[in-house]
Motif scaffolding. Structure first.
Motif, PDB file in Angstrom:
ATOM      1  N   SER A 153       0.843  -1.206   0.000  1.00 29.38           N
ATOM      2  CA  SER A 153       0.000   0.000   0.000  1.00 29.38           C
ATOM      3  C   SER A 153       0.870   1.245   0.000  1.00 29.38           C
ATOM      4  N   ALA A 248       0.177  -9.086 -10.029  1.00 33.51           N
ATOM      5  CA  ALA A 248      -1.066  -9.575 -10.572  1.00 33.51           C
ATOM      6  C   ALA A 248      -2.225  -9.083  -9.688  1.00 33.51           C
ATOM      7  N   ALA A 277       2.471  -6.165  -6.252  1.00 30.30           N
ATOM      8  CA  ALA A 277       2.569  -6.496  -4.819  1.00 30.30           C
ATOM      9  C   ALA A 277       3.148  -7.892  -4.600  1.00 30.30           C
ATOM     10  N   PHE A 278       2.540  -8.879  -5.258  1.00 29.17           N
ATOM     11  CA  PHE A 278       3.161 -10.215  -5.164  1.00 29.17           C
ATOM     12  C   PHE A 278       3.706 -10.648  -6.523  1.00 29.17           C
TER      13      PHE A 278
HETATM   14  C1  LIG Z   1      -2.230  -6.507  -5.757  1.00 29.17           C
HETATM   15  C2  LIG Z   1      -2.021  -5.906  -4.399  1.00 29.17           C
HETATM   16  N1  LIG Z   1      -1.649  -4.625  -4.302  1.00 29.17           N
HETATM   17  C3  LIG Z   1      -1.422  -4.033  -3.116  1.00 29.17           C
HETATM   18  C4  LIG Z   1      -1.596  -4.725  -1.939  1.00 29.17           C
HETATM   19  C5  LIG Z   1      -1.349  -4.036  -0.635  1.00 29.17           C
HETATM   20  O1  LIG Z   1      -0.162  -4.537  -0.042  1.00 29.17           O
HETATM   21  P1  LIG Z   1       0.069  -4.460   1.522  1.00 29.17           P
HETATM   22  O2  LIG Z   1      -0.981  -5.320   2.143  1.00 29.17           O
HETATM   23  O3  LIG Z   1       1.444  -5.007   1.709  1.00 29.17           O
HETATM   24  O4  LIG Z   1      -0.057  -3.035   1.929  1.00 29.17           O
HETATM   25  C6  LIG Z   1      -1.994  -6.063  -1.992  1.00 29.17           C
HETATM   26  C7  LIG Z   1      -2.225  -6.835  -0.758  1.00 29.17           C
HETATM   27  O5  LIG Z   1      -2.628  -7.962  -0.770  1.00 29.17           O
HETATM   28  C8  LIG Z   1      -2.194  -6.674  -3.253  1.00 29.17           C
HETATM   29  O6  LIG Z   1      -2.560  -7.950  -3.353  1.00 29.17           O
END
Ligand SMILES: Cc1ncc(COP(=O)(O)O)c(C=O)c1O
Length: 488
Positions: A153, A248, A277-278
């Motif tokens: 995030s 994705a 993110a992943f």
């Molecule tokens: C595609 C995607 N973007 C952003 C995030 C946000 O990441 P975080 O939870 O590390 O803040 C996630 C969390 O699952 C995600 O799957």
């Protein structure tokens, strides 16, 4: 008058008895390693009893207690009630498991406890080295910029801030969004993670600042719809400035056509941000890396190390192709932070000038130690293993008449549900919700959930270094058992 410093009773928070602290520390390390080693033998999750809840509601302690006693309270009241994400059968949301060496690295980082905002000390060089390894991982040039952050995030927020400030066309840092000649717009598919909308809201663009583009049957952005939306918005007097590609998506693991998006951004002169993110980590998976081709053309990429690189929370990363744009978006050097030619305040690039935080923790160390422990090749194999497990689970689901695959599973996310031809959709939604809660309450496994085509579905997101194929066999068996039990 002579100074009588020896008569003043000054205090410190260091132990009076270092030997007993050392003994406690050894015991804690032992306990924690055993806890990790035996995680498979325990239920994944269990509800907290009422007495634990009320213990955790007690008022603030005014006086201290011996560390041994505090540690016992932790062992009795906190340790037995984990979220469960370190367990081999946790596949909820998109989590990570952490590793034993990552845990020990956190201890080493907290021991040194440097402030990673800037200055000339080894820890800053560690973060720079980790960033250079990560640039290589995603295919960014060596002179690109980057920052380790708390997670995906924050990584999206940092990347989109650079995008907004660079593309505004005026000094938005000084004049603010209110001075924008035209409302600014980001483009992202309907399947884009909510953190992108949150970032747009925080950046003063409002949720209307994100123009959500429809997806195709594989949940990937509709490229033609994107082009049409950009053209229509320009005609309506808006200012398109950024496209977010997904590598994705959180719901189903769909990867947008990252090369097509790069082409559009090039021809439309838009900032290209990839939320990886992943999925960004797929770039090192030996047999799947081509799926994220095009990501390396982005202006900025956001991703996590605490998801598919299995590092302990929290650690994410933003990479920005242009170091200058990155610095210009955040740099601020008041008198008390001016760099010095020598000493602790020396050094050219201070991380506080590339992000939101001034004081920052040494999260780089767990990444540095973990990458050195395993090497990127092993991380690539682990990611590939999870992708293969995703395929294995999807095959199990398709082979079971009681189950239905709810969406394509191109990567590591498998959405499925228990079905029964004699029941309507509402009854099946209710049954699947109940299946999921019982799986969790009985401590068996933790898929999470989402809604696809208006239907409640179970969702396994496999970013778990402890899962084995037998864990997915068990999941499928238990979903079918519970489904029969609930609907009979
Ligand atoms: C595609 C995607 N973007 C952003 C995030 C946000 O990441 P975080 O939870 O590390 O803040 C996630 C969390 O699952 C995600 O799957």
């Amino acid at each position: 008058m002579a100074l009588e410093s020896t008569k003043i009773a000054e205090e410190s928070l260091d132990p009076e008895d270092w030997e007993s602290m050392r003994a406690l520390g050894h015991r804690m390390v032992d306990d924690m390693l055993t806890y990790l080693q035996t995680v498979r033998e325990r239920p994944l999750w269990q509800p907290m009893p009422e007495d634990v809840r009320s213990f955790l509601g007690e008022a603030a302690p005014q006086e201290g207690a011996p560390p041994e006693q505090v540690y016992e309270q932790f062992k009795q009241n906190i340790l037995p009630y984990p979220m469960g994400n370190i367990h081999p059968r946790f596949w909820g949301w998109v989590m990570g498991t952490g590793t034993p060496f990552g845990m020990l690295a956190e201890m080493a980082a907290a021991t040194m406890n440097p402030n990673m905002g800037g200055g000339d000390h080894a820890a800053n060089e560690v973060e720079k080295q980790v960033l250079s390894w990560l640039k290589e991982m995603v295919g960014f040039p060596g002179d690109a910029s980057g920052l380790l952050v708390s997670g995906g995030s924050m990584a999206n927020l940092v990347g989109l801030t650079v995008a907004r400030n660079t593309m505004a066309g005026y000094n938005i840092r000084k004049e603010g969004v209110a001075a924008a000649p035209k409302p600014m717009r980001i483009y992202a598919s309907e399947e884009t993670h909510s953190s992108v909308q949150k970032a747009a809201e925080l950046l003063g663009l409002g949720s209307d600042g994100v123009h959500k583009i429809p997806v195709n049957k594989d949940y990937e952005i509709e490229v033609e719809a994107l082009k049409a939306a950009i053209a229509a918005d320009r005609a309506a007097g808006l200012q398109p400035f950024c496209v977010v590609g997904n590598a994705a998506t959180v719901n189903t693991g769909a990867v947008d056509d990252l090369n097509a998006l790069a082409d559009i951004c090039k021809s439309e002169k838009l900032w290209y941000h990839v939320d990886g993110a992943f999925g960004a980590c797929v770039a090192i998976a030996p047999r799947s890396k081509s799926m994220v081709k095009g990501m390396e053309r982005a202006d900025s990429v956001a991703f996590d190390l605490h998801k598919w690189l299995y590092m302990p929370f929290e650690i994410g990363c933003t990479l920005v192709r242009s170091e200058e744009a990155h610095r210009r978006a955040f740099s601020l050097s008041p008198d008390y932070l001016v760099h010095m030619p020598r000493g602790i305040a020396a050094g050219t690039s201070w991380f506080s000038e590339y992000g939101v935080q001034l004081t920052r923790g040494f999260r780089a160390l767990k990444a540095w130690m973990s990458f050195k422990e395993h090497g990127f090749a092993k991380y690539g194999r682990m990611i590939q293993q999870n992708i293969d497990q995703g395929k294995y689970l999807a095959d199990l689901v398709e082979a079971a008449p009681e189950l239905e695959l709810s969406a394509p599973a191109p990567l590591n996310i498998v959405c499925f549900r228990y079905v029964d031809a004699s029941k309507d959709d509402a009854a099946l939604d209710e049954a699947n919700r109940e299946i999921m809660m019982r799986l969790q309450e009985e401590g068996i496994a933790a898929p999470s959930y989402t809604t696809l085509n208006g239907r409640f579905v179970l969702r396994a997101a496999i970013t778990n270094q402890r899962s084995r194929r037998e864990d997915f066999d068990l999941l499928v068996r238990e979903v079918i058992r519970l489904g029969k039990e609930i609907l009979s």
